[in-house]
Design a protein around this motif. Structure first.
Motif, PDB file in Angstrom:
ATOM      1  N   PHE A  74       0.824  -1.209   0.000  1.00 36.03           N
ATOM      2  CA  PHE A  74       0.000   0.000   0.000  1.00 36.03           C
ATOM      3  C   PHE A  74       0.858   1.259   0.000  1.00 36.03           C
ATOM      4  O   PHE A  74       0.529   2.249  -0.668  1.00 36.03           O
ATOM      5  CB  PHE A  74      -0.957  -0.010   1.185  1.00 36.03           C
ATOM      6  CG  PHE A  74      -2.225  -0.766   0.917  1.00 36.03           C
ATOM      7  CD1 PHE A  74      -3.292  -0.162   0.270  1.00 36.03           C
ATOM      8  CD2 PHE A  74      -2.348  -2.096   1.293  1.00 36.03           C
ATOM      9  CE1 PHE A  74      -4.453  -0.860  -0.001  1.00 36.03           C
ATOM     10  CE2 PHE A  74      -3.513  -2.801   1.034  1.00 36.03           C
ATOM     11  CZ  PHE A  74      -4.570  -2.180   0.379  1.00 36.03           C
ATOM     12  N   TRP A  79      -0.956   4.672  -1.069  1.00 40.78           N
ATOM     13  CA  TRP A  79      -2.020   4.667  -0.060  1.00 40.78           C
ATOM     14  C   TRP A  79      -1.381   4.877   1.317  1.00 40.78           C
ATOM     15  O   TRP A  79      -0.231   4.500   1.548  1.00 40.78           O
ATOM     16  CB  TRP A  79      -2.769   3.343  -0.081  1.00 40.78           C
ATOM     17  CG  TRP A  79      -3.666   3.148  -1.277  1.00 40.78           C
ATOM     18  CD1 TRP A  79      -3.283   3.108  -2.587  1.00 40.78           C
ATOM     19  CD2 TRP A  79      -5.076   2.940  -1.262  1.00 40.78           C
ATOM     20  NE1 TRP A  79      -4.369   2.897  -3.393  1.00 40.78           N
ATOM     21  CE2 TRP A  79      -5.497   2.790  -2.609  1.00 40.78           C
ATOM     22  CE3 TRP A  79      -6.025   2.869  -0.241  1.00 40.78           C
ATOM     23  CZ2 TRP A  79      -6.821   2.572  -2.955  1.00 40.78           C
ATOM     24  CZ3 TRP A  79      -7.352   2.643  -0.585  1.00 40.78           C
ATOM     25  CH2 TRP A  79      -7.740   2.502  -1.927  1.00 40.78           C
ATOM     26  N   PHE A 122      -6.526   1.480   5.173  1.00 39.77           N
ATOM     27  CA  PHE A 122      -5.715   2.315   4.296  1.00 39.77           C
ATOM     28  C   PHE A 122      -6.630   3.264   3.528  1.00 39.77           C
ATOM     29  O   PHE A 122      -7.817   2.981   3.323  1.00 39.77           O
ATOM     30  CB  PHE A 122      -4.931   1.453   3.304  1.00 39.77           C
ATOM     31  CG  PHE A 122      -4.023   0.446   3.948  1.00 39.77           C
ATOM     32  CD1 PHE A 122      -2.731   0.784   4.349  1.00 39.77           C
ATOM     33  CD2 PHE A 122      -4.459  -0.860   4.161  1.00 39.77           C
ATOM     34  CE1 PHE A 122      -1.905  -0.158   4.952  1.00 39.77           C
ATOM     35  CE2 PHE A 122      -3.637  -1.807   4.754  1.00 39.77           C
ATOM     36  CZ  PHE A 122      -2.352  -1.449   5.151  1.00 39.77           C
ATOM     37  N   LEU A 190      -2.458  -1.670  -6.646  1.00 42.58           N
ATOM     38  CA  LEU A 190      -1.420  -2.548  -6.109  1.00 42.58           C
ATOM     39  C   LEU A 190      -0.685  -3.286  -7.227  1.00 42.58           C
ATOM     40  O   LEU A 190       0.529  -3.523  -7.136  1.00 42.58           O
ATOM     41  CB  LEU A 190      -2.037  -3.544  -5.126  1.00 42.58           C
ATOM     42  CG  LEU A 190      -2.705  -2.953  -3.874  1.00 42.58           C
ATOM     43  CD1 LEU A 190      -3.258  -4.062  -2.991  1.00 42.58           C
ATOM     44  CD2 LEU A 190      -1.744  -2.072  -3.099  1.00 42.58           C
TER      45      LEU A 190
END
Length: 244
Positions: A74, A79, A122, A190
């Motif tokens: 992340f 993020w 997140f 991701l």
């Protein structure tokens, strides 16, 4: 400075009005919803619950990887881990919304899955405040893959703005209806960061056109939960390892 007669009349009335709102929105109405929900068939096992035990956001995403691998994925994807809810972080997010200033790690409200609050959360900010943001909560499960890497289930939604809950009147973020777009966008982020080696679907809440979360917001979904396999170091997995 002496208080005017008008102020002496208005201020107690205003204080009483605020107190009545707090009691109604945060105590009486939630209790009514709890009573209503408990008289209905219990909600699906792939749906979270609010602190008031009202059905919340569906489980629509999952990851296989260690906590460190998930955190790193992340961070690389841009993020931020959400702050814990404290007086300071609550004031900061309020000022962010009111003053339109960034708060990239603003707290998220607790949701519960199988009786437990989220283990990780997140977010990715949109614009200049915490009014709008992509965000996801994850719960650690008791499952793992063949390499003993943990299996996480999560709920990804987009906060489109701050307002009052349609069900309780509490101050809350309202979510966008297309939760599949959030699920898919999160995994794409991701993947683009190089941390997802493969994906697969499992059954989630089931196809839903008129769902409602704990804030009374409508959502729709194909009902699937998208699972991403997080890269383990330099290893590039060609297929999803089965869970056990």
């Amino acid at each position: 400075m002496r208080m005017s007669a008008a102020a002496r009349t208005v201020l107690p009335a205003l204080a009483a009005l605020i107190a009545a709102y707090l009691v109604l929105a945060y105590f009486l109405v939630p209790e009514m919803w709890i009573f209503r929900e408990h008289r209905l068939p219990h909600f699906d096992s792939m749906v979270t619950a609010t602190a008031d035990d009202i059905p919340g956001d569906p489980i629509n995403v999952g990851l296989v990887g260690t906590k460190a691998e998930v955190m790193n994925a992340f961070a690389t994807a841009g993020w931020h881990a959400a702050d814990a809810i404290t007086w300071r972080s609550s004031i900061d997010i309020g000022l962010s919304v009111v003053l339109h200033r960034p708060d990239s790690d603003a707290p998220v409200s607790p949701l519960f899955y199988r009786g437990r609050k989220q283990d990780l959360a997140f977010e990715k900010a949109v614009g200049d405040s915490a009014d709008q943001r992509h965000h996801v909560r994850f719960w650690l499960t008791d499952q793992s893959d063949n390499d003993d890497r943990p299996f996480w289930l999560g709920s990804a939604t987009f906060d489109r703005g701050v307002g009052l809950s349609h069900d309780t009147g509490q101050i809350t973020h309202h979510i966008a209806a297309d939760i599949d777009a959030e699920r898919d966008g999160l995994i794409r982020d991701l993947q683009a960061a190089g941390h997802i080696t493969s994906t697969y679907d499992i059954d989630g809440v089931g196809a839903t056109m008129n769902g409602r979360n704990g804030g009374g917001d409508s959502y729709f979904t194909d009902g699937l939960t998208l699972i991403g396999i997080v890269a383990s170091g330099a290893e590039n997995r060609q297929g999803a390892a089965p869970l056990r």
